[in-house]
Design an enzyme around this catalytic site. Structure first.
Site, mmCIF file in Angstrom:
data_model
loop_
_atom_site.group_PDB
_atom_site.id
_atom_site.type_symbol
_atom_site.label_atom_id
_atom_site.label_comp_id
_atom_site.label_asym_id
_atom_site.label_seq_id
_atom_site.Cartn_x
_atom_site.Cartn_y
_atom_site.Cartn_z
ATOM 1 N N ASN A 1 68.260 21.454 32.239
ATOM 2 C CA ASN A 1 67.926 20.844 33.534
ATOM 3 C C ASN A 1 67.798 19.332 33.427
ATOM 4 O O ASN A 1 67.471 18.785 32.375
ATOM 5 C CB ASN A 1 66.606 21.414 34.064
ATOM 6 C CG ASN A 1 66.819 22.707 34.837
ATOM 7 O OD1 ASN A 1 67.897 22.968 35.356
ATOM 8 N ND2 ASN A 1 65.773 23.510 34.918
ATOM 9 N N LYS B 1 71.577 19.331 42.241
ATOM 10 C CA LYS B 1 70.490 20.153 41.706
ATOM 11 C C LYS B 1 69.279 19.278 41.357
ATOM 12 O O LYS B 1 68.139 19.618 41.665
ATOM 13 C CB LYS B 1 70.954 20.929 40.485
ATOM 14 C CG LYS B 1 69.872 21.866 39.942
ATOM 15 C CD LYS B 1 70.361 22.727 38.799
ATOM 16 C CE LYS B 1 69.233 23.645 38.335
ATOM 17 N NZ LYS B 1 69.630 24.480 37.171
#
Length: 324
Positions: A102, A204
């Site tokens: 991430n 994202k």
């Protein structure tokens, strides 16, 4: 084709179970009771109302698994620098490191082009440990979309999503990207090879940058923080600051801020990963999700007052811990 998933928690375990069920030569690096359960009986996947257990090779010491064609890293960003020597030993002579982590990736400016080509990001790669120890030329980027959870050691429940977008830092459709895409597709996963993966990284990150620290500071679930007027305004301000930075770097956003926040609200009463980590006493992904964007703001000379304020608050929250 030999594939190793380094960090076989919820997402890595889900991918590993799917690959193993499809007959791929896959192995997992895991630890603790989770590893013991996988070694004893295989990995169990609960999906679409059914349960399936598949045998899969797993170890805590990557040296036991031998050289790999692909090493897919699904760890939290702050955990990666410490395992760089292990990752390096796992990669075969032509091995590819697939970055499924991430936040803003440490290799972001490799094959980026322009005046920032080769620029390193201290917030996500302190001291250049990953850049020097692994080399950005080995990296194939990935944006991970599925949601899953470890319900007990060795058992993964798939919640939603099955897409793992892939992309070369250069944007080309390379043979190594296409081969991995084929393997993941054969396992029932979606694995498109994107020419502009950085656009997906930002979309994202847009939500993670804002929703995660706000949830850690307030304890609110996504539906509440995205609909409360005050916290929605904070999220919007952070996202607009990030959008200005990204667009200066050539990123194209397919949706606007309001739709992105509405998408977060639609997820419902979900506790973000940062809130879950805080409540469990685990380190939070603060630098990869928030600190990296503040660093980019300084690099491109754009102000990030709201991001900086929230970053300071969540850093202190990490030091203080969860308040009960």
């Amino acid at each position: 084709m030999r594939i190793c998933i380094f960090g076989a928690g919820a997402i890595g375990g889900y991918m590993g179970a799917k690959l193993a069920a499809a007959g791929a030569d896959v192995s997992l690096v895991a630890r603790g009771p989770h590893l013991a359960a996988i070694q004893a009986r295989g990995i169990t996947l609960i999906e679409d109302g059914g349960t399936r257990t598949v045998p899969v090779r797993a170890a805590s010491d990557p040296a036991a698994l031998g050289p790999q064609d692909y090493v897919i890293v699904t760890l939290k960003a702050h955990s990666v620098p410490a395992v760089v020597p292990q990752l390096s030993r796992l990669l075969g002579p032509e091995g590819t490191l697939v970055s499924g982590v991430n936040g803003l990736p440490w290799w972001y400016f490799h094959r980026h082009g322009g005046p920032l080509e080769g620029r390193r990001l201290e917030s996500v790669d302190p001291g250049g440990v990953q850049w020097d120890g692994l080399g950005p030329g080995r990296v194939l980027g990935s944006v991970v979309y599925p949601a899953a959870e470890v319900v007990e050691p060795g058992t993964i429940r798939h919640l939603e999503g099955n897409r793992f977008s892939l992309g070369e830092p250069s944007g080309e459709k390379s043979d190594r990207a296409l081969r991995l895409s084929e393997a993941l597709t054969a396992a029932g996963l979606k694995a498109p090879v994107r020419p502009r993966l950085r656009d997906e990284i930002w979309v994202k990150l847009w939500g993670n940058l804002s929703f995660n620290p706000i949830s850690a500071l307030t304890g609110a679930t996504l539906d509440r923080l995205c609909t409360d007027p005050g916290t929605r305004a904070v999220a919007r301000a952070m996202m607009l600051e990030a959008q200005a930075i990204a667009e200066r770097l050539g990123i194209k956003f397919p949706i606007d801020v309001e739709r992105r926040i509405d998408g977060g609200a639609a997820v419902g009463a979900h506790r973000t990963s940062m809130l879950q980590d805080l409540e469990a006493g685990r380190p939070m992904e603060i630098e990869a999700l928030v600190g990296s964007v503040a660093e980019l703001g300084r690099i491109v000379d754009l102000p990030t007052p709201t991001i900086d304020m929230v970053l300071a608050l969540v850093r202190l929250r990490a030091k203080v811990g969860h308040l009960t």
